[in-house]
Design a protein around this motif. Structure first.
Motif, mmCIF file in Angstrom:
data_model
loop_
_atom_site.group_PDB
_atom_site.id
_atom_site.type_symbol
_atom_site.label_atom_id
_atom_site.label_comp_id
_atom_site.label_asym_id
_atom_site.label_seq_id
_atom_site.Cartn_x
_atom_site.Cartn_y
_atom_site.Cartn_z
ATOM 1 N N LYS A 20 19.588 20.161 -9.024
ATOM 2 C CA LYS A 20 19.736 20.000 -7.577
ATOM 3 C C LYS A 20 21.157 20.346 -7.127
ATOM 4 C CE LYS A 20 16.169 16.511 -6.890
ATOM 5 N NZ LYS A 20 15.883 15.110 -6.526
ATOM 6 N N ARG A 21 22.150 19.923 -7.898
ATOM 7 C CA ARG A 21 23.533 20.218 -7.560
ATOM 8 C C ARG A 21 23.784 21.724 -7.575
ATOM 9 N NH1 ARG A 21 27.056 17.965 -11.752
ATOM 10 N NH2 ARG A 21 25.950 16.053 -11.282
ATOM 11 N N MET A 22 23.205 22.418 -8.575
ATOM 12 C CA MET A 22 23.390 23.867 -8.677
ATOM 13 C C MET A 22 22.718 24.575 -7.492
ATOM 14 S SD MET A 22 24.852 26.253 -10.318
ATOM 15 C CE MET A 22 25.323 25.478 -11.826
ATOM 16 N N LYS A 23 21.497 24.155 -7.138
ATOM 17 C CA LYS A 23 20.805 24.759 -5.998
ATOM 18 C C LYS A 23 21.584 24.541 -4.705
ATOM 19 C CE LYS A 23 16.146 24.363 -7.912
ATOM 20 N NZ LYS A 23 14.859 23.655 -7.816
ATOM 21 N N ARG A 24 22.099 23.352 -4.507
ATOM 22 C CA ARG A 24 22.880 23.053 -3.311
ATOM 23 C C ARG A 24 24.146 23.898 -3.273
ATOM 24 N NH1 ARG A 24 23.182 17.459 -3.587
ATOM 25 N NH2 ARG A 24 25.062 17.626 -4.821
ATOM 26 N N PHE A 25 24.800 24.086 -4.423
ATOM 27 C CA PHE A 25 26.006 24.909 -4.494
ATOM 28 C C PHE A 25 25.697 26.363 -4.139
ATOM 29 C CE2 PHE A 25 28.755 27.741 -7.003
ATOM 30 C CZ PHE A 25 29.974 27.423 -6.439
ATOM 31 N N ILE A 26 24.574 26.880 -4.651
ATOM 32 C CA ILE A 26 24.202 28.271 -4.368
ATOM 33 C C ILE A 26 23.907 28.448 -2.877
ATOM 34 C CG2 ILE A 26 22.396 30.001 -4.758
ATOM 35 C CD1 ILE A 26 22.285 29.006 -7.677
ATOM 36 N N LYS A 27 23.145 27.533 -2.283
ATOM 37 C CA LYS A 27 22.829 27.628 -0.857
ATOM 38 C C LYS A 27 24.099 27.564 -0.011
ATOM 39 C CE LYS A 27 18.234 25.559 -1.238
ATOM 40 N NZ LYS A 27 17.421 24.363 -0.921
ATOM 41 N N THR A 28 25.002 26.647 -0.357
ATOM 42 C CA THR A 28 26.251 26.522 0.394
ATOM 43 C C THR A 28 27.099 27.770 0.242
ATOM 44 O OG1 THR A 28 26.184 24.139 0.003
ATOM 45 C CG2 THR A 28 28.275 25.059 0.744
ATOM 46 N N SER A 29 27.139 28.349 -0.959
ATOM 47 C CA SER A 29 27.922 29.563 -1.203
ATOM 48 C C SER A 29 27.395 30.729 -0.369
ATOM 49 C CB SER A 29 27.889 29.945 -2.686
ATOM 50 O OG SER A 29 28.455 28.921 -3.452
ATOM 51 N N ILE A 30 26.074 30.862 -0.310
ATOM 52 C CA ILE A 30 25.483 31.950 0.480
ATOM 53 C C ILE A 30 25.824 31.768 1.956
ATOM 54 C CG2 ILE A 30 23.289 32.915 1.279
ATOM 55 C CD1 ILE A 30 22.197 32.413 -1.554
ATOM 56 N N LEU A 31 25.710 30.565 2.471
ATOM 57 C CA LEU A 31 26.023 30.296 3.871
ATOM 58 C C LEU A 31 27.494 30.587 4.167
ATOM 59 C CD1 LEU A 31 24.991 29.196 6.584
ATOM 60 C CD2 LEU A 31 25.721 26.943 5.819
ATOM 61 N N VAL A 32 28.392 30.133 3.299
ATOM 62 C CA VAL A 32 29.823 30.384 3.493
ATOM 63 C C VAL A 32 30.103 31.878 3.450
ATOM 64 C CG1 VAL A 32 32.088 30.094 2.398
ATOM 65 C CG2 VAL A 32 30.580 28.133 2.682
ATOM 66 N N PHE A 33 29.462 32.613 2.544
ATOM 67 C CA PHE A 33 29.665 34.060 2.445
ATOM 68 C C PHE A 33 29.240 34.760 3.733
ATOM 69 C CE2 PHE A 33 28.023 38.294 1.317
ATOM 70 C CZ PHE A 33 29.202 38.862 0.853
ATOM 71 N N VAL A 34 28.060 34.400 4.247
ATOM 72 C CA VAL A 34 27.559 35.033 5.482
ATOM 73 C C VAL A 34 28.493 34.724 6.650
ATOM 74 C CG1 VAL A 34 25.674 34.976 7.168
ATOM 75 C CG2 VAL A 34 25.156 35.121 4.737
ATOM 76 N N VAL A 35 28.922 33.477 6.784
ATOM 77 C CA VAL A 35 29.826 33.102 7.873
ATOM 78 C C VAL A 35 31.160 33.827 7.730
ATOM 79 C CG1 VAL A 35 31.139 31.169 8.850
ATOM 80 C CG2 VAL A 35 28.714 30.905 8.325
ATOM 81 N N ALA A 36 31.667 33.932 6.511
ATOM 82 C CA ALA A 36 32.944 34.619 6.290
ATOM 83 C C ALA A 36 32.837 36.097 6.655
ATOM 84 C CB ALA A 36 33.383 34.447 4.844
ATOM 85 N N VAL A 37 31.739 36.743 6.261
ATOM 86 C CA VAL A 37 31.559 38.170 6.589
ATOM 87 C C VAL A 37 31.476 38.354 8.103
ATOM 88 C CG1 VAL A 37 29.920 40.092 6.446
ATOM 89 C CG2 VAL A 37 30.549 38.842 4.385
ATOM 90 N N LEU A 38 30.723 37.490 8.777
ATOM 91 C CA LEU A 38 30.618 37.596 10.233
ATOM 92 C C LEU A 38 31.959 37.339 10.912
ATOM 93 C CD1 LEU A 38 27.176 35.867 10.894
ATOM 94 C CD2 LEU A 38 27.713 38.303 11.022
ATOM 95 N N PHE A 39 32.702 36.356 10.420
ATOM 96 C CA PHE A 39 34.016 36.072 10.999
ATOM 97 C C PHE A 39 34.971 37.242 10.805
ATOM 98 C CE2 PHE A 39 38.365 34.462 10.524
ATOM 99 C CZ PHE A 39 38.549 33.938 11.796
ATOM 100 N N LEU A 40 35.012 37.789 9.600
ATOM 101 C CA LEU A 40 35.906 38.926 9.342
ATOM 102 C C LEU A 40 35.507 40.138 10.184
ATOM 103 C CD1 LEU A 40 36.443 38.618 5.484
ATOM 104 C CD2 LEU A 40 38.084 38.132 7.306
ATOM 105 N N ALA A 41 34.208 40.375 10.353
ATOM 106 C CA ALA A 41 33.756 41.492 11.179
ATOM 107 C C ALA A 41 34.166 41.266 12.633
ATOM 108 C CB ALA A 41 32.239 41.639 11.080
#
Length: 154
Positions: free
Chosen positions: A98-119
């Motif tokens: 569960k911890r690994m799944k939560r980490f992966i989901k959070t990482s994907i969300l942070v990546f998408v937000v970071a890409v949108l912010f940088l763009a």
């Protein structure tokens, strides 16, 4: 039967029935009823003791001192301990998963937000329909008006 009269006030009168027997016949009848009750209870006690005579008895020394019984009890306790260890290990695996799944989901969300912010920061206009922008600005403005109106008393 004898009636006792008590004066409880000016006009209030209460009658109490005295239930103690006054005649010899009533006393004899009451005594006979009590004796019958005692005989019935004695018969019940005798029935129980007769039933106990027929029941098999266990010798506590044989049961408690039995090496086989102690060995079986130890085996059962050891199996229960092993099952408890397995349950703990399963729980730890589930928790880690569960911890690994939560980490992966959070990482994907942070990546998408970071890409949108940088763009957005580099000046890239994200292709969002103008109707959406107007709708979101309207929601923002109504929320802003509601909050400021609440604190200013308007």
């Amino acid at each position: 039967m004898k009636l006792n009269v008590k004066n409880l006030g000016l006009d209030d009168v209460a009658l109490e029935i005295d239930s103690t027997p006054t005649t010899v016949d009533e006393l004899a009848e009451e005594t006979k009823e009590q004796v019958d009750k005692l005989h019935k209870e004695a018969e019940k006690i005798e029935e129980v003791t007769e039933d106990e005579k027929d029941a098999p008895r266990l010798d506590l020394v044989d049961v408690m001192g039995s090496e086989e019984r102690n060995a079986k009890a130890l085996d059962i306790l050891e199996k229960e301990r092993m099952l408890q260890v397995e349950r703990e290990n399963e729980w730890k695996k589930e928790k880690k998963s569960k911890r690994m799944k939560r980490f992966i989901k959070t990482s994907i969300l942070v990546f998408v937000v970071a890409v949108l912010f940088l763009a957005w920061y580099s000046g890239y206009r994200i292709p969002i329909p103008d109707e959406w922008v107007v709708h979101i600005q309207g929601i923002y403005q109504s929320a802003y008006d509601a909050v400021t109106g609440y604190f200013t008393g308007n």
